[in-house]
Enzyme design. Structure first.
Site, short mmCIF file in Angstrom:
data_model
loop_
_atom_site.label_atom_id
_atom_site.label_comp_id
_atom_site.label_asym_id
_atom_site.label_seq_id
_atom_site.Cartn_x
_atom_site.Cartn_y
_atom_site.Cartn_z
CE1 TYR A 145 -1.98 2.86 3.42
CE2 TYR A 145 -3.04 3.09 1.28
CZ TYR A 145 -2.82 3.56 2.56
OH TYR A 145 -3.44 4.70 3.00
CB ILE A 232 -7.39 -2.77 7.76
CG1 ILE A 232 -6.71 -2.67 6.39
CG2 ILE A 232 -6.53 -2.15 8.83
CD1 ILE A 232 -6.49 -1.21 5.96
CE LYS A 268 -9.05 0.80 3.25
NZ LYS A 268 -9.24 1.82 2.20
#
Lengths: 475, 470
Positions: A145, A232, A268
């Protein structure tokens, strides 16, 4: 003239990455079904919009959770004054319970090991501040990410050393790759303090298997470094294989628990990025104590703690939500990947996340970063889709793109797929199935294709498609 | 065993300070009218509990704001997804209007120059990250809010150099005090990046005079450094003189759009003015667009929950409500302060003359055994453990003169305040009895056992204390 700080004037905020360029392009010309049908469709935002109606119904039925209704208003004062950095006990209990349910009840979480943070963004920075000094390093498997470059490094002065993972073995995190990265850090005179893994993975959309997890735990124990597990996307695992959390592995293998920390968030899994509900779960008491004090810099609004506490304490709601969410993600993922395969576009096999890792290597003029950037510019400016190029995730191989599928409605998805189909036809790069009609009747054939897909309903007992998550949920 | 960072292992979090120890003591034995009437009364928490009835009636009349609806229609999804670090425009617009109103509209703020943060705690830290490098310094007038030691220094590596203010002139900032602090920094080889003031002051409860602000502006202009004005108590100015913000003085001096104007930044929050500390609504206001841009990106680490942004945008846009709230809040604070002051006066205790804030700066120098911080600590311990009031000793606020204490008055019921005053009155009169004895007698008594008056005052707690190691 006294300047402002180096941190403020440098580009450690990471916003000069192409990951954000696409967003900026989108913002100048955003798609709207009626107002701007030729605008850019946002497929670079990993958001989960599939379950809002489900959640909204609950919120409407429970006004006291929102501090309205007579009962709610009475709680206003107490809530508004609550700034204790331990967080509301009922909030921590509800979140701990939710985390356990998301892991199929295979592991229990202790509410007293939860420390609040300003989203996962705040959590990652906080963990870096707790575990490393400026100039020290974390290992991070690629692709990763892009936000980590900012979250872990910007204000902390910590370095990131990539653990290079390759497409030849589906980007697995091998012990070999870990050792190589560790040695490289040593060569560069960087003291490695920890390893950060995202599981389920962003951008790959897959989960770490048990052997990989065990290998990781062995590695960090041997090197005596921390392991930070960013989980997450845990509740977005919509298909087998089943998610295995770090919290489960440490029950199965020898491990120094003081090295283990989990970052979690509701952005998320529940689709609540605006509510800024992030947390650090640590098995290390000193880290907990330090993180708790640091959490003052990013506490969760007590108004939101109250809402989340009410929502996640409702077992019926939570159980139904987890099933519903998996179902919606499964459907969307299946339809999207099937449609892409019809025009010869493949992606990494995935069973989680809000995106796919699309393989466009064969569309590159040459195997270079420049060629990837050229292709990306075409996708944004001509195909009018904002997708995220693999290079922004530090992928070592050009040609991969992360494409999000859960942040739009069905109609927008159709428009996006039509554009992709058109693009592929124009470039003659794919094998076009015979069923496809000529270009002029594309629209018609496209909708017929959807009917083809839908007729093989995943609810049908004769479905050729992989198992619906509903089957899984019974176990 | 994995090593943690230096930040995790040190104590720059500041929580070993007496400021927080008093809180801990309170947490172990909190006063309750019914269930624990002998417990410790919390007078160390600068909270405003006086006006919640006004919020409650507003909420009943405006259910959409909390139930995440607009015109009766649910906007849950829109808010749940809203994570733009530029913040909700409706909130920023309403907030700048509110801030202007507090400054009697002498200053107009641009919503594009405001950055929302998770409380003033985050705002102050973020500004440090933006304006100073690790090892640089900021000058702060003393006494100052103990939390600054954590907020400004801990993770940033920035140093604080105190500008010493004393009771001889009502703790006003003087040019010589600032210059001395600046030279101190130079002696230590520290680059001074700016000055941070709290106006109205915590812990003094006073507003700064125009002359002081003028002095500061001239100083930062001369040294070409920054000025941060933490104005979180600006809405609690309940008596004259009215609040004058540094922004107003800049305007009056025709310094708008100059270089020095770009180096002045405000910190704000709704934790004190609107008593909403749990909601974590803070803000940075800067005239420098580079600072605004950097701070905006940094706010990602502590954004305000969109649910809360929406509620506050509705509340602050209701100008009728905010006007009524602010004026009623002033009235109740004024009254409450009067009650505390008169109670203290009866006990022969004076306070610094103040016109703002949620506390008084109380002068107990005459109750000290000696003009030392040890004596201040001794007195403080008696007040916390024996008189059972958690108040904050001046040393925790870095005051250079021993004997001053910050006493909060807005975080309790009227009843509780009266009980606190009575306890203090009893304590003071018992000290008066002791002071008739000779100093020598006192010394020898102390050598043998603990003070008799402590023994008389609270036999039970004396025995409890013997067992503790302190």
């Amino acid at each position: 003239m006294v300047a402002i700080s180096k941190i403020a004037t440098g580009d450690g905020h990471g916003e000069n990455s192409p990951y954000f360029d696409g967003w900026k392009a989108y913002e100048t010309n955003p798609f709207h079904p009626t107002d701007r049908p030729d605008g850019i469709i946002q497929m670079g935002l990993a958001e989960n919009e599939l379950c809002f109606n489900f959640i909204k119904k609950w919120v409407m039925k429970h006004p006291e959770a929102s501090l309205c209704s007579a009962q709610g208003v009475n709680k206003f004062k107490e809530t508004a004054l609550f700034q204790d950095y331990h967080g509301m006990p009922e909030f921590r209990q509800a979140v701990a319970k939710f985390m356990g349910k998301v892991r199929g009840g295979r592991v229990e979480f202790d509410p007293d090991r939860i420390v609040m943070s300003g989203g996962a963004t705040g959590a990652h920075e906080m963990v870096a501040f707790c575990l490393a000094d400026p100039g020290e390093a974390f290992l991070v498997p690629t692709p990763y990410y892009p936000g980590f470059d900012r979250d872990l490094r910007w204000r902390t002065g910590v370095e990131l050393v990539p653990v290079v993972c390759k497409s030849s073995n589906d980007f697995k995190i091998t012990t070999n790759a870990l050792e190589t990265a560790y040695e490289k850090a040593k060569e560069d005179n960087l003291k490695v303090k920890g390893l950060l893994v995202t599981n389920p993975s962003n951008p790959l959309g897959n989960i770490l298997d048990r052997d990989t997890l065990k290998g990781i735990v062995e590695f960090i124990n041997e090197k005596n470094i921390h392991l930070v597990g960013d989980e997450i996307y845990a509740a977005t695992v919509f298909m087998e294989p089943e998610f295995v959390s770090i919290s489960e592995i440490i029950e199965e293998v020898e491990c120094k628990r003081d090295l283990i920390h989990i970052v979690y968030s509701l952005s998320k899994d529940m689709g609540f990025p605006g509510f800024r509900v992030g947390l650090v779960y640590s098995y290390n008491d000193s880290v907990l104590s330090c993180a708790r004090k640091m959490s003052s810099f990013g506490l969760v609004s007590s108004q939101t703690q109250h809402l989340i506490a009410s929502m996640l304490s409702d077992d019926d709601f939570v159980d139904s939500f987890i099933v519903e969410s998996k179902e919606q993600l499964f459907r969307r993922h299946k339809y999207f990947t099937w449609s892409l395969s019809q025009v010869g576009i493949g992606s990494l096999k995935s069973n989680a996340g809000l995106f796919i890792w699309m393989d466009l290597r064969k569309l590159l003029k040459e195997k270079t970063l420049e060629a990837e950037m050229d292709l990306w510019r075409v996708i944004i400016n001509e195909v009018k889709l904002n997708v995220s190029p693999g290079s922004s995730f530090h992928c070592n191989e050009p040609g991969w793109f992360r494409v999000c599928f859960a942040n739009m409605d069905d109609h927008t998805m159709e428009v996006a797929l039509l554009r992709i189909r058109t693009f592929m036809l124009e470039h003659n790069k794919a094998m076009v199935p015979r069923k496809l009609c000529s270009q002029s009747s594309l629209k018609l054939s496209f909708s017929r294709r959807r009917d083809d897909f839908m007729s093989q309903s995943i609810m049908s007992p004769h479905s050729p498609l992989p198992q619906s998550p509903l089957v899984q949920a019974r176990t | 065993m994995g090593l943690l960072s230096r930040k995790a292992s040190c104590n720059s979090h500041g929580q070993d300070s007496s400021y927080f120890l008093g809180w801990q003591e309170y947490e172990n034995n909190p006063y309750h009218e019914v269930t624990n009437p002998k417990g410790i009364i919390q007078m160390g928490l600068a909270e405003n509990q006086l006006c919640f009835d006004l919020f409650e009636s507003w909420l009943v009349k405006n259910p959409d704001a909390v139930s995440l609806k607009r015109d009766g229609k649910s906007i849950f999804k829109e808010l749940a997804l809203f994570q733009d670090y530029h913040g909700l425009p409706a909130l920023k617009n309403a907030l700048v209007d509110f801030m202007a109103e507090i400054r009697r509209n002498k200053v107009i703020f641009d919503p594009n120059h405001i950055v929302l943060t998770a409380g003033a705690t985050s705002a102050n830290e973020t500004l440090m990250f933006c304006l100073a490098d690790e090892g640089d310094a900021f000058l702060l007038p003393t006494p100052y809010y103990p939390g600054f030691d954590r907020d400004l220094k801990w993770r940033t590596g920035v140093e604080i150099i105190p500008i010493h203010c004393t009771g001889s002139n009502g703790f006003k900032i003087t040019l010589s005090a600032i210059e001395e602090a600046y030279q101190q920094a130079q002696k230590k080889n520290l680059t001074v990046k700016g000055v941070l003031i709290t106006n109205p002051s915590n812990p003094l409860g006073t507003t700064m005079a125009r002359e002081e602000l003028d002095l500061l502006i001239n100083f930062i202009d001369d040294k070409q450094i920054h000025l941060i004005s933490d104005e979180v108590y600006s809405g609690t100015v309940f008596n004259s003189p009215s609040f004058v913000s540094v922004m107003e003085v800049l305007k009056d001096k025709n310094l708008e759009k100059t270089q020095v104007w770009e180096r002045v930044h405000l910190v704000y929050s709704l934790s004190k003015d609107l008593s909403l500390p749990g909601f974590r609504i803070g803000a940075i206001y800067s005239n420098d667009s580079i600072v605004v841009a950097a701070a905006t990106k940094m706010s990602s680490f502590g954004l305000v929950s969109s649910q809360t942004q929406y509620l506050l945008s509705a509340m602050l846009s209701d100008k009728k409500f905010t006007k009524e709230y602010v004026s009623e809040n002033h009235r109740r604070l004024r009254q409450r302060r009067r009650d505390l002051i008169s109670g203290l006066e009866k006990a022969g205790i004076r306070c610094l003359d103040s016109n703002a804030g949620l506390f008084c700066w109380v002068d107990m120098r005459h109750l000290l055994n000696s003009d030392t911080f040890e004596a201040e600590m001794e007195l403080w311990e008696k007040i916390v453990y024996d008189v059972k009031l958690n108040i904050s000793p001046g040393s925790s606020c870095h005051c250079v003169e021993p004997g001053w204490f910050r006493v909060c008055f807005a975080n309790m019921s009227e009843n509780t305040l009266q009980i606190a005053i009575q306890r203090l009155e009893s304590f003071v009169s018992s000290i008066a009895t002791i002071n008739t004895q000779s100093h020598e007698e006192l010394k020898s008594l102390r050598k043998k056992t603990r003070n008799n008056w402590v023994f008389r005052l609270s036999f039970q707690s004396f025995h409890d204390r013997e067992q503790d190691d302190r």
